[in-house]
Design an enzyme around this catalytic site. Structure first.
Site, PDB file in Angstrom:
ATOM      1  N   ASP A   1       6.303 -11.575 -13.137  1.00  0.00           N
ATOM      2  CA  ASP A   1       5.186 -12.475 -12.877  1.00  0.00           C
ATOM      3  C   ASP A   1       4.276 -12.481 -14.100  1.00  0.00           C
ATOM      4  OD1 ASP A   1       3.374 -14.154 -11.759  1.00  0.00           O
ATOM      5  OD2 ASP A   1       2.878 -12.883 -10.050  1.00  0.00           O
ATOM      6  N   ALA A   2       4.609 -13.356 -15.043  1.00  0.00           N
ATOM      7  CA  ALA A   2       3.850 -13.445 -16.292  1.00  0.00           C
ATOM      8  C   ALA A   2       3.232 -14.821 -16.492  1.00  0.00           C
ATOM      9  CB  ALA A   2       4.750 -13.108 -17.483  1.00  0.00           C
ATOM     10  N   LYS A   3       3.678 -15.809 -15.724  1.00  0.00           N
ATOM     11  CA  LYS A   3       3.130 -17.168 -15.735  1.00  0.00           C
ATOM     12  C   LYS A   3       2.954 -17.708 -17.154  1.00  0.00           C
ATOM     13  CE  LYS A   3       0.822 -16.650 -11.275  1.00  0.00           C
ATOM     14  NZ  LYS A   3       1.045 -15.201 -11.055  1.00  0.00           N
ATOM     15  N   ARG A   4       3.997 -17.601 -17.948  1.00  0.00           N
ATOM     16  CA  ARG A   4       3.938 -18.070 -19.323  1.00  0.00           C
ATOM     17  C   ARG A   4       4.067 -19.591 -19.375  1.00  0.00           C
ATOM     18  NH1 ARG A   4       2.228 -13.287 -19.870  1.00  0.00           N
ATOM     19  NH2 ARG A   4       3.094 -11.912 -21.471  1.00  0.00           N
TER      20      ARG A   4
END
Length: 280
Positions: free
Chosen positions: A96-99
């Site tokens: 979960d890094a939402k890049r």
């Protein structure tokens, strides 16, 4: 060696272990609640305990990268180890890094998490499409090449999300629906499940005006501490309920640091989800 596509691996894991996803979110407040120091040692103890408790029994673990990154390189080293240990125990890992960026920068983000030789290689990555869905092309391509997947922010549960996701385009379709349509195209013809999923909040209520049948997984945060329950899922997701990956974080994590208590909490959510699926 390229892995079997993420969608196929996820479908099998969901069928064998149930669809529950447990977050690894080492908030400062949770570290304190567990009696740990807010430092790298506390972070490592927290993450290792969650992996030990549930990685061998749930389909998916979802570490939140930000809570590791705040400790710098030593925190990222803990994240690397956690990903490797979770995958070794049989759980799929969604980073979960939402890049989200463009061009070579997006390609570099993709290489960090989706290249099979990267230290942080994960089974899937959360990404933001709000520089235009096409900006995700490097991540889509690398995910396909390495048997990984993406979860694209589409209809999120935070109240602020609506100002972008419900904005109506010139063609009359809103932005959230447009993201879902792109994902449907990515997953066309894939069996038993496509590898390109959407993030759709479990707290959003009736979404019957949206076509959620994207032939891919739907990561559903909001179960537990944010107020949604497993019993709410059919009302949100309807006919695509079988493709939903309900995410619980604090609802499980608050039961730590006792491994048995964490495991029991995850099992309770898993059982409630199973009953909901069987009765829908």
């Amino acid at each position: 060696m390229t892995l079997e596509p993420f969608g196929a691996r996820l479908r099998r894991a969901m069928d064998e272990r149930g669809p529950l996803c447990v977050g690894i979110d080492p908030h400062r407040s949770l570290l304190v609640e567990w009696g740990l120091n807010d430092d790298v040692a506390g972070l490592e103890r927290f993450s290792r305990t969650v992996v030990e408790a549930v990685a061998g029994r749930v389909a998916v673990l979802k570490p939140q990268s930000a809570f590791f990154e705040r400790f710098g390189s030593r925190g990222v080293a803990v994240l690397e180890k956690s990903v490797q240990e979770a995958r070794a125990a049989g759980a799929l890992v969604v980073m979960d890094a939402k890049r989200g960026d463009i061009g070579s920068t997006m390609a570099a983000y993709a290489e960090s998490f989706l290249h099979k030789d990267a230290p942080l290689f994960s089974d899937a990555l959360t990404v933001s499409p709000y520089l235009g869905y096409g900006s995700l092309s490097p991540a889509v391509a690398l995910a396909r090449e390495n048997g990984a997947g993406l979860f694209v922010l589409a209809l999120t549960s935070n109240p602020e999300g609506g100002e972008v996701q419900h904005a109506v385009r010139a063609d009359g379709r809103d932005v959230g629906a447009t993201v879902l349509a792109h994902l449907t195209a990515e997953n066309a013809g894939e069996e038993p499940l496509g590898s390109f999923g959407a993030v759709v909040g479990a707290t959003l209520g009736d979404l019957s005006s949206y076509d959620l049948d994207i032939n891919g997984p739907l990561l559903a945060p909001g179960v537990g501490a944010q107020g949604a329950t497993p019993a709410d899922l059919p009302g949100v997701f309807g006919s695509v309920l079988r493709n939903v990956v309900p995410n619980v974080s604090r609802g499980v994590l608050r039961h730590g640091p006792d491994v048995t208590a964490l495991r029991d909490a995850a099992d309770r959510f898993a059982d409630e989800i199973r009953v909901t699926l069987e009765s829908s």
